[in-house]
Design a protein around this motif. Structure first.
Motif, PDB file in Angstrom:
ATOM      1  N   ARG A 132     -26.948 -36.432  88.914  1.00  0.00           N
ATOM      2  CA  ARG A 132     -25.657 -35.766  88.844  1.00  0.00           C
ATOM      3  C   ARG A 132     -24.463 -36.656  89.218  1.00  0.00           C
ATOM      4  N   PRO A 133     -24.510 -37.424  90.307  1.00  0.00           N
ATOM      5  CA  PRO A 133     -23.323 -38.221  90.647  1.00  0.00           C
ATOM      6  C   PRO A 133     -22.884 -39.169  89.538  1.00  0.00           C
ATOM      7  N   SER A 134     -23.836 -39.852  88.923  1.00  0.00           N
ATOM      8  CA  SER A 134     -23.498 -40.773  87.841  1.00  0.00           C
ATOM      9  C   SER A 134     -22.929 -40.023  86.643  1.00  0.00           C
ATOM     10  N   ALA A 135     -23.556 -38.900  86.287  1.00  0.00           N
ATOM     11  CA  ALA A 135     -23.086 -38.111  85.150  1.00  0.00           C
ATOM     12  C   ALA A 135     -21.680 -37.575  85.409  1.00  0.00           C
ATOM     13  N   GLU A 136     -21.424 -37.139  86.631  1.00  0.00           N
ATOM     14  CA  GLU A 136     -20.104 -36.601  86.948  1.00  0.00           C
ATOM     15  C   GLU A 136     -19.037 -37.691  86.915  1.00  0.00           C
ATOM     16  N   ARG A 137     -19.377 -38.891  87.333  1.00  0.00           N
ATOM     17  CA  ARG A 137     -18.426 -40.004  87.269  1.00  0.00           C
ATOM     18  C   ARG A 137     -18.001 -40.276  85.833  1.00  0.00           C
ATOM     19  N   LEU A 138     -18.950 -40.246  84.919  1.00  0.00           N
ATOM     20  CA  LEU A 138     -18.631 -40.516  83.515  1.00  0.00           C
ATOM     21  C   LEU A 138     -17.757 -39.411  82.931  1.00  0.00           C
ATOM     22  N   VAL A 139     -18.036 -38.154  83.279  1.00  0.00           N
ATOM     23  CA  VAL A 139     -17.176 -37.056  82.835  1.00  0.00           C
ATOM     24  C   VAL A 139     -15.784 -37.222  83.416  1.00  0.00           C
ATOM     25  N   ASP A 140     -15.705 -37.593  84.687  1.00  0.00           N
ATOM     26  CA  ASP A 140     -14.425 -37.794  85.354  1.00  0.00           C
ATOM     27  C   ASP A 140     -13.574 -38.824  84.604  1.00  0.00           C
ATOM     28  N   LEU A 141     -14.186 -39.905  84.170  1.00  0.00           N
ATOM     29  CA  LEU A 141     -13.461 -40.940  83.424  1.00  0.00           C
ATOM     30  C   LEU A 141     -12.941 -40.394  82.102  1.00  0.00           C
ATOM     31  N   ARG A 142     -13.754 -39.616  81.406  1.00  0.00           N
ATOM     32  CA  ARG A 142     -13.319 -39.052  80.131  1.00  0.00           C
ATOM     33  C   ARG A 142     -12.161 -38.077  80.341  1.00  0.00           C
ATOM     34  N   LEU A 143     -12.244 -37.253  81.369  1.00  0.00           N
ATOM     35  CA  LEU A 143     -11.176 -36.284  81.614  1.00  0.00           C
ATOM     36  C   LEU A 143      -9.894 -36.971  82.056  1.00  0.00           C
ATOM     37  N   LYS A 144     -10.028 -38.050  82.775  1.00  0.00           N
ATOM     38  CA  LYS A 144      -8.836 -38.815  83.174  1.00  0.00           C
ATOM     39  C   LYS A 144      -8.112 -39.341  81.940  1.00  0.00           C
ATOM     40  N   SER A 145      -8.855 -39.890  81.001  1.00  0.00           N
ATOM     41  CA  SER A 145      -8.243 -40.401  79.767  1.00  0.00           C
ATOM     42  C   SER A 145      -7.643 -39.271  78.945  1.00  0.00           C
ATOM     43  N   LEU A 146      -8.366 -38.164  78.841  1.00  0.00           N
ATOM     44  CA  LEU A 146      -7.869 -37.034  78.072  1.00  0.00           C
ATOM     45  C   LEU A 146      -6.616 -36.456  78.713  1.00  0.00           C
ATOM     46  N   GLY A 147      -6.610 -36.355  80.040  1.00  0.00           N
ATOM     47  CA  GLY A 147      -5.436 -35.842  80.724  1.00  0.00           C
ATOM     48  C   GLY A 147      -4.218 -36.719  80.530  1.00  0.00           C
ATOM     49  N   ARG A 148      -4.426 -38.022  80.485  1.00  0.00           N
ATOM     50  CA  ARG A 148      -3.309 -38.939  80.241  1.00  0.00           C
ATOM     51  C   ARG A 148      -2.712 -38.682  78.866  1.00  0.00           C
ATOM     52  N   TRP A 149      -3.572 -38.439  77.877  1.00  0.00           N
ATOM     53  CA  TRP A 149      -3.067 -38.166  76.529  1.00  0.00           C
ATOM     54  C   TRP A 149      -2.346 -36.817  76.464  1.00  0.00           C
TER      55      TRP A 149
END
Length: 215
Positions: A132-149
């Motif tokens: 879970r921690p690794s999977a959540e980190r990857l989701v976090d990165l995607r959401l950060k990029s999406l939020g910036r857009w």
């Protein structure tokens, strides 16, 4: 034009409201297009007739007077081309819609599935907590990029399109997950999408389909 959408006649309760024909129902509701359901009973998804339509035996599958096709993203693009409300206004918007559709399905959805699915399909297995921690980190990165857009935007593009339908149904799997709460711009975007009448119509229709069969 007669439109037929194939989906399962029954799914377990945990899947109701999340089966991917929801995307197609939503697009058709936004487009104002009527459709018929072809409900697949036990064994039918594995039959030669359906495999000739959907090679992987999944749902949804789609047919109209001109074409038949499978994969929810491809179906959404087909519907968009049939409806004034969703049709691309020019070549650049068409390209942008396609790019964001691929982004939702290829860049975002696999990361979210890797976070959410183990807890659903492998609950209680020892490896789930460790992954879970690794999977959540990857989701976090995607959401950060999406939020910036999305910052300063209501939708992915200048108006609501089928790309938003695709992205919102992907993000919806994160409802109740702490990670989306760390990205308020994305959370607000998802809330806007799910507040649309088209989504509510689609969700009610899918729940009625499975609920009526289950009853």
């Amino acid at each position: 034009m007669t439109i037929t959408v194939a989906t399962f006649a029954w799914v377990p309760e945990v899947a109701r409201g999340y089966v991917k024909d929801l995307r197609v129902r939503w697009a058709l509701a936004e487009a104002g297009l009527d459709f018929e359901l072809q409900l697949l009973g036990e064994g039918e998804p594995d039959g030669d007739a359906y495999r000739g339509w959907q090679p992987f035996g999944q749902v949804p599958a789609y047919r109209d007077d001109e074409v038949q096709l499978f994969e929810s993203g491809a179906i959404l693009l087909r519907i968009a081309r049939q409806a004034d409300a969703l049709a691309p206004r020019d070549a650049q918007e068409a390209a942008d819609i396609e790019a964001w559709m691929f982004a939702a399905l290829n860049s975002v959805e696999p990361k979210i599935d890797a976070l959410v699915h183990p807890g659903i399909f492998h609950a209680g297995e020892d490896w789930v907590a460790g992954s879970r921690p690794s999977a959540e980190r990857l989701v976090d990165l995607r959401l950060k990029s999406l939020g910036r857009w999305l910052k300063g935007r209501d939708w992915l593009l200048t108006r609501f399109t089928v790309a938003d339908i695709c992205m919102a149904t992907v993000l919806r799997s994160l409802e109740g997950e702490p990670v989306i709460g760390r990205h308020p711009v994305v959370a607000a975007y998802l809330e806007r999408c799910l507040a649309r009448d088209g989504f509510r119509t689609a969700l009610a229709g899918q729940l009625e389909t499975f609920g009526a069969d289950a009853a």
